[in-house]
Motif scaffolding. Structure first.
Motif, PDB file in Angstrom:
ATOM      1  N   ILE A 136       0.839  -1.212   0.000  1.00 53.24           N
ATOM      2  CA  ILE A 136       0.000   0.000   0.000  1.00 53.24           C
ATOM      3  C   ILE A 136       0.870   1.257   0.000  1.00 53.24           C
ATOM      4  O   ILE A 136       0.662   2.174  -0.803  1.00 53.24           O
ATOM      5  CB  ILE A 136      -0.943   0.001   1.221  1.00 53.24           C
ATOM      6  CG1 ILE A 136      -1.969  -1.131   1.096  1.00 53.24           C
ATOM      7  CG2 ILE A 136      -1.655   1.347   1.347  1.00 53.24           C
ATOM      8  CD1 ILE A 136      -2.791  -1.358   2.353  1.00 53.24           C
ATOM      9  N   LEU A 137       1.870   1.292   0.902  1.00 50.28           N
ATOM     10  CA  LEU A 137       2.687   2.496   1.029  1.00 50.28           C
ATOM     11  C   LEU A 137       3.559   2.725  -0.202  1.00 50.28           C
ATOM     12  O   LEU A 137       3.736   3.867  -0.647  1.00 50.28           O
ATOM     13  CB  LEU A 137       3.565   2.400   2.280  1.00 50.28           C
ATOM     14  CG  LEU A 137       4.137   3.718   2.808  1.00 50.28           C
ATOM     15  CD1 LEU A 137       3.018   4.684   3.144  1.00 50.28           C
ATOM     16  CD2 LEU A 137       4.992   3.474   4.047  1.00 50.28           C
ATOM     17  N   SER A 138       4.102   1.646  -0.779  1.00 51.25           N
ATOM     18  CA  SER A 138       4.960   1.803  -1.959  1.00 51.25           C
ATOM     19  C   SER A 138       4.157   2.246  -3.178  1.00 51.25           C
ATOM     20  O   SER A 138       4.650   3.034  -3.995  1.00 51.25           O
ATOM     21  CB  SER A 138       5.707   0.503  -2.257  1.00 51.25           C
ATOM     22  OG  SER A 138       4.820  -0.566  -2.467  1.00 51.25           O
ATOM     23  N   LEU A 139       2.919   1.767  -3.312  1.00 49.50           N
ATOM     24  CA  LEU A 139       2.064   2.209  -4.421  1.00 49.50           C
ATOM     25  C   LEU A 139       1.747   3.700  -4.298  1.00 49.50           C
ATOM     26  O   LEU A 139       1.812   4.449  -5.271  1.00 49.50           O
ATOM     27  CB  LEU A 139       0.773   1.390  -4.458  1.00 49.50           C
ATOM     28  CG  LEU A 139       0.891  -0.038  -5.023  1.00 49.50           C
ATOM     29  CD1 LEU A 139      -0.397  -0.821  -4.760  1.00 49.50           C
ATOM     30  CD2 LEU A 139       1.186   0.003  -6.525  1.00 49.50           C
ATOM     31  N   ILE A 140       1.393   4.124  -3.068  1.00 50.03           N
ATOM     32  CA  ILE A 140       1.095   5.542  -2.835  1.00 50.03           C
ATOM     33  C   ILE A 140       2.339   6.383  -3.092  1.00 50.03           C
ATOM     34  O   ILE A 140       2.284   7.426  -3.758  1.00 50.03           O
ATOM     35  CB  ILE A 140       0.592   5.756  -1.393  1.00 50.03           C
ATOM     36  CG1 ILE A 140      -0.761   5.070  -1.194  1.00 50.03           C
ATOM     37  CG2 ILE A 140       0.481   7.247  -1.078  1.00 50.03           C
ATOM     38  CD1 ILE A 140      -1.246   5.077   0.248  1.00 50.03           C
ATOM     39  N   ALA A 141       3.497   5.927  -2.578  1.00 52.75           N
ATOM     40  CA  ALA A 141       4.751   6.671  -2.749  1.00 52.75           C
ATOM     41  C   ALA A 141       5.130   6.769  -4.220  1.00 52.75           C
ATOM     42  O   ALA A 141       5.609   7.812  -4.681  1.00 52.75           O
ATOM     43  CB  ALA A 141       5.865   6.001  -1.957  1.00 52.75           C
ATOM     44  N   ALA A 142       4.925   5.685  -4.976  1.00 49.40           N
ATOM     45  CA  ALA A 142       5.268   5.694  -6.398  1.00 49.40           C
ATOM     46  C   ALA A 142       4.413   6.700  -7.162  1.00 49.40           C
ATOM     47  O   ALA A 142       4.901   7.402  -8.046  1.00 49.40           O
ATOM     48  CB  ALA A 142       5.093   4.296  -6.983  1.00 49.40           C
ATOM     49  N   ILE A 143       3.134   6.791  -6.812  1.00 52.09           N
ATOM     50  CA  ILE A 143       2.236   7.747  -7.473  1.00 52.09           C
ATOM     51  C   ILE A 143       2.644   9.184  -7.129  1.00 52.09           C
ATOM     52  O   ILE A 143       2.750  10.042  -8.000  1.00 52.09           O
ATOM     53  CB  ILE A 143       0.769   7.489  -7.062  1.00 52.09           C
ATOM     54  CG1 ILE A 143       0.306   6.129  -7.611  1.00 52.09           C
ATOM     55  CG2 ILE A 143      -0.136   8.607  -7.558  1.00 52.09           C
ATOM     56  CD1 ILE A 143      -1.029   5.678  -7.075  1.00 52.09           C
ATOM     57  N   VAL A 144       2.890   9.435  -5.835  1.00 55.58           N
ATOM     58  CA  VAL A 144       3.252  10.783  -5.385  1.00 55.58           C
ATOM     59  C   VAL A 144       4.604  11.207  -5.962  1.00 55.58           C
ATOM     60  O   VAL A 144       4.794  12.364  -6.376  1.00 55.58           O
ATOM     61  CB  VAL A 144       3.293  10.839  -3.843  1.00 55.58           C
ATOM     62  CG1 VAL A 144       3.839  12.177  -3.369  1.00 55.58           C
ATOM     63  CG2 VAL A 144       1.905  10.613  -3.263  1.00 55.58           C
ATOM     64  N   ALA A 145       5.547  10.269  -6.021  1.00 55.73           N
ATOM     65  CA  ALA A 145       6.901  10.599  -6.474  1.00 55.73           C
ATOM     66  C   ALA A 145       7.066  10.537  -7.985  1.00 55.73           C
ATOM     67  O   ALA A 145       8.151  10.855  -8.493  1.00 55.73           O
ATOM     68  CB  ALA A 145       7.902   9.653  -5.813  1.00 55.73           C
TER      69      ALA A 145
END
Length: 472
Positions: free
Chosen positions: A270-279
């Motif tokens: 969950i966190l890596s998917l969110i981070a990938a979208i934001v970054a």
């Protein structure tokens, strides 16, 4: 303060630190309360927002968030850590609290249409808080250092003189290595010498000698500092059992259970998917700049080792010239390495070069938090000198980890192992969250991104070449 007994001086430090934390919390909360009160006074459409209970609740929630995050990020460790570290912790704490308050304020007021208004209000609040809180933090640290001079330490060294005393001496605002004595000296001589100092620093000596000195310091009510052995780290989190008429400790050594593995994997995904979208905007710009600089590939791929010795290809943004390791052997980056590109200097310093590893996490090869995955050549090399180095492979390699937060880029393999074992033996989801917050914090600190010296780089390369059977 030199004539104040150790216990009194220590208690005075705790009291001073407590009042500093209370003052900083009051300042941050008062600035929040002022912004909140002024905003709801204008937007009090429901008529209940200015009630005493509602105002106290809003201030209490903010205070709780600020104190919890601040404790995680060591933002109140006045006199314990460097000024830069404490203030970086304060900035990140204030930022996190401000971000958390935006949806909370919308929920409390029931007016989500005011989201952008709250965003503007809390951004201006954050800027004011940073200026005021950091100023007071700076002053508090200076007052602490004037009031409480560095502890005078007696170094007790063994046959092998490591760089522990050198590292401790670097914390000149906190410690002073005021004397040295060999551990082989008679105990009565050591006892007499220790009476003149505030604490002891025990170097790399055999466990039975160290245990004897630790007991001596306990008897004399003297602080004692020492680097733990690997076995000390492994049993640190043992469970106490009261089953017989003697102390009994249990070390389960069964790793992470299935429920914890599932929760950690879900958290990672969950966190890596969110981070990938934001970054993604930053990643796209970085990829473009790398390609424009020399026309070479954007990504750098390298085989690394993760849980159970499994090998995988780690992804990074390329920060060096093409074919920087054309002989196929590791060449650790020095502090002034001419192989690093112009873009590379920036993305290495800001850790942007690590962002593609979010794809490794999504694929399941890595975790967000865990021991940093090493090259197989390094695992083999280190394991010859330190057989326990393979203990790091009990969990997945991580994008960040305990050793990355509390160590440096050039921290020794043995110290990295001990730091990573502290994580492995104490794992919890809360610890993962703390390490993630600490990782953001160290981006502001230069010492955490220090590279190998040219001498260290050459030694590591020479060691790798020397072991290879196909050289000469």
């Amino acid at each position: 303060m030199k004539n104040v007994p150790n216990t009194s001086r220590r208690n005075s430090k705790y009291v001073y630190r407590f009042f500093c934390a209370a003052i900083l919390t009051a300042i941050a909360t008062c600035i929040f309360y002022n912004k909140w009160f002024n905003f709801v006074a204008v937007n009090n459409t429901t008529g209940f927002l200015l009630g005493a209970g509602n105002l106290i609740m809003a201030a209490g929630i903010y205070m709780g968030i600020y104190m919890i995050i601040g404790k995680w990020l060591h933002a109140f460790t006045i006199g314990v850590e460097r000024k830069s570290s404490i203030m970086a912790g304060q900035v990140l704490t204030l930022f996190t609290a401000a971000v958390a308050e935006i949806p909370l304020s919308c929920a409390i007021t029931g007016q989500f249409r005011l989201f952008l208004d709250f965003l503007a209000v809390y951004f201006s609040m954050f800027l004011i808080q940073v200026l005021v809180v950091c100023f007071f933090t700076f002053v508090m640290v200076d007052i602490y250092r004037i009031t409480f001079p560095p502890l005078r330490i007696l170094e007790i060294y063994g046959d092998h003189r490591d760089d522990l005393s050198h590292k401790i001496a670097g914390l000149h605002y906190k410690y002073e290595i005021a004397g040295t004595i060999p551990a082989s000296e008679d105990e009565q001589v050591i006892r007499s010498a220790l009476e003149k100092y505030d604490a002891a620093l025990i170097g790399d000596i055999p466990s039975h000698d160290r245990n004897r000195l630790v007991k001596l310091c306990f008897e004399m009510n003297k602080r004692v500092y020492y680097v733990p052995k690997i076995s000390d780290v492994m049993v640190k989190n043992s469970q106490e059992l009261n089953l017989i008429d003697a102390p009994l400790f249990l070390n389960k050594n069964n790793g992470m259970g299935p429920i914890r593995r599932f929760v950690k994997r879900a958290f990672d995904l969950i966190l890596s998917l969110i981070a990938a979208i934001v970054a993604s905007p930053v990643m796209l710009v970085t990829a473009l700049l790398i390609h424009l600089e020399d026309g070479g590939p954007v990504f750098f791929k390298q085989e690394r080792v993760t849980i159970g010795g499994k090998r995988f290809m780690i992804l990074k943004f390329r920060s060096m010239i093409v074919d920087a390791e054309k002989d196929g052997r590791p060449h650790p980056a020095g502090e002034k390495d001419d192989r690093i590109t112009r873009v590379g200097h920036f993305i290495r310093a800001t850790r942007i070069d690590e962002l593609p590893q979010l794809l490794n996490i999504i694929a399941g090869d890595m975790s967000i938090v865990g021991p940093r995955p090493e090259r197989w050549e390094h695992v083999e090399l280190y394991s010859k000198e330190i057989p326990e180095f393979v203990f790091r492979l009990k969990v997945k390699g991580g994008l960040t980890g305990y050793a990355q937060v509390y160590g440096k880029y050039n921290t020794t393999a043995l110290d990295k192992l001990k730091l990573d074992l502290l994580y492995i033996t104490n794992y919890s989801l809360l610890l993962d969250l703390q390490i993630i917050f600490q990782t953001v914090k160290i981006l502001f600190l230069k010492e955490s991104t220090d590279g190998f010296s040219e001498e260290t780089s050459q030694k590591m390369h020479d060691a790798e070449v020397a072991k290879s059977p196909d050289v000469f």
